[in-house]
Design a protein around this motif. Structure first.
Motif, PDB file in Angstrom:
ATOM      1  N   LYS A 197       0.829  -1.206   0.000  1.00 15.55           N
ATOM      2  CA  LYS A 197       0.000   0.000   0.000  1.00 15.55           C
ATOM      3  C   LYS A 197       0.865   1.258   0.000  1.00 15.55           C
ATOM      4  O   LYS A 197       0.551   2.236  -0.691  1.00 15.55           O
ATOM      5  CB  LYS A 197      -0.947  -0.005   1.200  1.00 15.55           C
ATOM      6  CG  LYS A 197      -2.144  -0.926   1.044  1.00 15.55           C
ATOM      7  CD  LYS A 197      -3.109  -0.754   2.205  1.00 15.55           C
ATOM      8  CE  LYS A 197      -4.359  -1.589   2.017  1.00 15.55           C
ATOM      9  NZ  LYS A 197      -5.317  -1.401   3.140  1.00 15.55           N
ATOM     10  N   ASN A 198       1.940   1.245   0.747  1.00  9.89           N
ATOM     11  CA  ASN A 198       2.863   2.386   0.736  1.00  9.89           C
ATOM     12  C   ASN A 198       3.442   2.600  -0.652  1.00  9.89           C
ATOM     13  O   ASN A 198       3.576   3.731  -1.127  1.00  9.89           O
ATOM     14  CB  ASN A 198       3.985   2.171   1.757  1.00  9.89           C
ATOM     15  CG  ASN A 198       3.519   2.374   3.184  1.00  9.89           C
ATOM     16  OD1 ASN A 198       2.556   3.094   3.432  1.00  9.89           O
ATOM     17  ND2 ASN A 198       4.195   1.738   4.120  1.00  9.89           N
TER      18      ASN A 198
ATOM     19  N   GLU B 142      -7.805   5.267  -1.374  1.00  9.61           N
ATOM     20  CA  GLU B 142      -8.225   4.668  -0.109  1.00  9.61           C
ATOM     21  C   GLU B 142      -9.658   5.084   0.215  1.00  9.61           C
ATOM     22  O   GLU B 142      -9.917   5.910   1.081  1.00  9.61           O
ATOM     23  CB  GLU B 142      -7.243   5.059   0.997  1.00  9.61           C
ATOM     24  CG  GLU B 142      -5.857   4.499   0.711  1.00  9.61           C
ATOM     25  CD  GLU B 142      -4.837   4.825   1.771  1.00  9.61           C
ATOM     26  OE1 GLU B 142      -4.807   4.136   2.809  1.00  9.61           O
ATOM     27  OE2 GLU B 142      -4.052   5.773   1.548  1.00  9.61           O
TER      28      GLU B 142
ATOM     29  N   ARG C 271       0.803   4.147  -2.808  1.00  9.57           N
ATOM     30  CA  ARG C 271       0.639   5.566  -2.470  1.00  9.57           C
ATOM     31  C   ARG C 271       1.728   6.414  -3.121  1.00  9.57           C
ATOM     32  O   ARG C 271       1.461   7.478  -3.683  1.00  9.57           O
ATOM     33  CB  ARG C 271       0.687   5.748  -0.954  1.00  9.57           C
ATOM     34  CG  ARG C 271      -0.521   5.265  -0.196  1.00  9.57           C
ATOM     35  CD  ARG C 271      -0.436   5.653   1.266  1.00  9.57           C
ATOM     36  NE  ARG C 271      -1.411   4.900   2.060  1.00  9.57           N
ATOM     37  CZ  ARG C 271      -1.099   3.850   2.803  1.00  9.57           C
ATOM     38  NH1 ARG C 271       0.149   3.429   2.900  1.00  9.57           N
ATOM     39  NH2 ARG C 271      -2.041   3.223   3.481  1.00  9.57           N
ATOM     40  N   GLN C 272       2.952   5.937  -3.011  1.00 10.60           N
ATOM     41  CA  GLN C 272       4.089   6.682  -3.550  1.00 10.60           C
ATOM     42  C   GLN C 272       3.978   6.858  -5.062  1.00 10.60           C
ATOM     43  O   GLN C 272       4.520   7.814  -5.619  1.00 10.60           O
ATOM     44  CB  GLN C 272       5.395   5.966  -3.196  1.00 10.60           C
ATOM     45  CG  GLN C 272       5.738   6.003  -1.708  1.00 10.60           C
ATOM     46  CD  GLN C 272       6.830   5.020  -1.333  1.00 10.60           C
ATOM     47  OE1 GLN C 272       7.453   4.403  -2.198  1.00 10.60           O
ATOM     48  NE2 GLN C 272       7.056   4.856  -0.046  1.00 10.60           N
TER      49      GLN C 272
ATOM     50  N   ASP D   2       1.061   7.129  -6.615  1.00 14.16           N
ATOM     51  CA  ASP D   2      -0.253   7.712  -6.887  1.00 14.16           C
ATOM     52  C   ASP D   2      -1.188   6.700  -7.537  1.00 14.16           C
ATOM     53  O   ASP D   2      -1.932   7.007  -8.469  1.00 14.16           O
ATOM     54  CB  ASP D   2      -0.106   8.952  -7.781  1.00 14.16           C
ATOM     55  CG  ASP D   2      -1.375   9.798  -7.811  1.00 14.16           C
ATOM     56  OD1 ASP D   2      -2.136   9.748  -6.824  1.00 14.16           O
ATOM     57  OD2 ASP D   2      -1.619  10.477  -8.834  1.00 14.16           O
TER      58      ASP D   2
END
Length: 348
Positions: free
Chosen positions: A152-153, A163, A156-157, A159
């Motif tokens: 998930k990280n 969520e 996120r990084q 894009d």
């Protein structure tokens, strides 16, 4: 408007391994996840190629391991994490008859690579195992919580993670595209686990759902660095802690741990573990199980760009990379799905 090749719903093992297929094949994607499904993140992560209750081969065990292990190794390298722990796994025998059944199984061609012919004598005073153990080869533990958190990280990084809950009524489905608010994709893959029962496009698939509960115990005197499968399994983690599981409840569809589940696991554990232990954690999740114990993969019967990736059951660690590859080849390369995993097997 953000345009991608794929919209993916869910972020468990099925979704992550499908993302890996997309990355390898240079496809763009975005993942929607509201953290509502817990089966992957609370799983103990044990993988082994043998059904130890009956001493029989796991469906397509060799093919699954050949695909799964390189996928997890790649993720470890790409994300700089450790998730795949090789594990000596021992099946505790309860009788001479079980020993004989084990030896009979070792003679079967498909099981021979995975079952040791040596009976291992128990030398741990904290374990009652007078008939010893049989060793399962090529077993391990995948740290699913670390995997999902790190992935998930990573999303996120880049894009690539939304969520939020995807609201089905907001999907605008056209012949060559799917639009959701300001995101437009060519395809959408629903990898929602048991959450698919709320999906109006795939809630007809026969997903049963089986609740499983797992304990984490601390047992300083146990001192084992191998896994044991008996009436329950014990899997070492670190610092004298172990996973103990799992229960199977076909009626309760909540994610809440229960006193009944905890009591069942403790009672079974005490039949062969003879040292003190403390329960330090207790989790539950709904496994996406299917009556014929095969995954549910395929295309919507009406909308040609809607797909489902589900039904991984109790062996998601091994199955997920295998079916993710099959679905990708089906979508992108027109490779037919095997009948035994295709959702159409229930529509005939």
């Amino acid at each position: 408007m953000k345009e991608v090749d794929y919209i993916i719903v869910g972020c468990g093992l099925a979704s992550i391994t499908f993302c890996e297929q997309l990355i390898t094949n240079h496809k763009t994607f975005v993942v929607f996840d509201d953290s509502s499904q817990k089966s992957s993140i609370v799983a103990a992560g044990l993988y082994n190629p043998v059904i130890l209750k009956r001493f029989s081969e796991v469906w397509k065990a060799k093919e699954q391991l050949n695909i799964a292990l390189p996928v997890y190794k790649k993720i470890e390298s790409d994300l700089n994490i450790k998730i795949d722990y090789k594990l000596q796994l021992l099946r505790r025998f309860t009788s001479i008859e079980e020993q004989n059944l084990w030896f009979n199984a070792t003679d079967k061609p498909k099981l021979e690579p995975y079952l040791s012919t040596q009976i291992i004598k128990n030398e741990n005073i904290c374990i009652d195992a007078p008939f010893g153990y049989g060793e399962v080869l090529h077993a391990g533990r995948l740290d699913t919580k670390t995997l999902i958190t790190a992935y998930k990280n990573f999303l996120r990084q880049n894009d690539s993670l939304e969520e939020q809950q995807l609201r089905y009524e907001k999907l605008k489905i056209k012949a060559t595209s799917i639009q959701y608010e300001d995101i437009k994709g060519k395809h959408i893959v629903f990898a929602e686990g048991f959450g698919v029962i709320k999906n109006p496009y795939f809630n007809h698939i026969p997903l049963n759902g089986t609740k499983g509960e797992v304990l984490t115990i601390k047992a300083p005197d146990l001192l084992i660095d191998f896994g044991i499968k008996s009436s329950v399994f014990i899997i070492p983690i670190d610092n004298d802690t172990y996973y103990v599981g799992a229960t199977y409840n076909w009626k309760d569809k909540t994610h809440l741990p229960t006193e009944e589940g905890k009591s069942e696991l403790i009672t079974k554990l005490k039949t062969f573990v003879k040292c003190d232990f403390e329960v330090v954690n207790h989790v539950a999740g709904i496994r996406p199980t299917v009556k014929d114990r095969r995954p549910l993969i395929g295309r919507h019967h009406k909308h040609q760009n809607l797909y489902v990736l589900n039904g991984l059951g109790t062996r998601g660690v091994m199955i997920a990379p295998y079916v993710a590859e099959k679905l990708f080849d089906f979508i992108e390369n027109d490779v037919p799905l095997d009948h035994e995993i295709d959702i159409r097997r229930f529509l005939v």
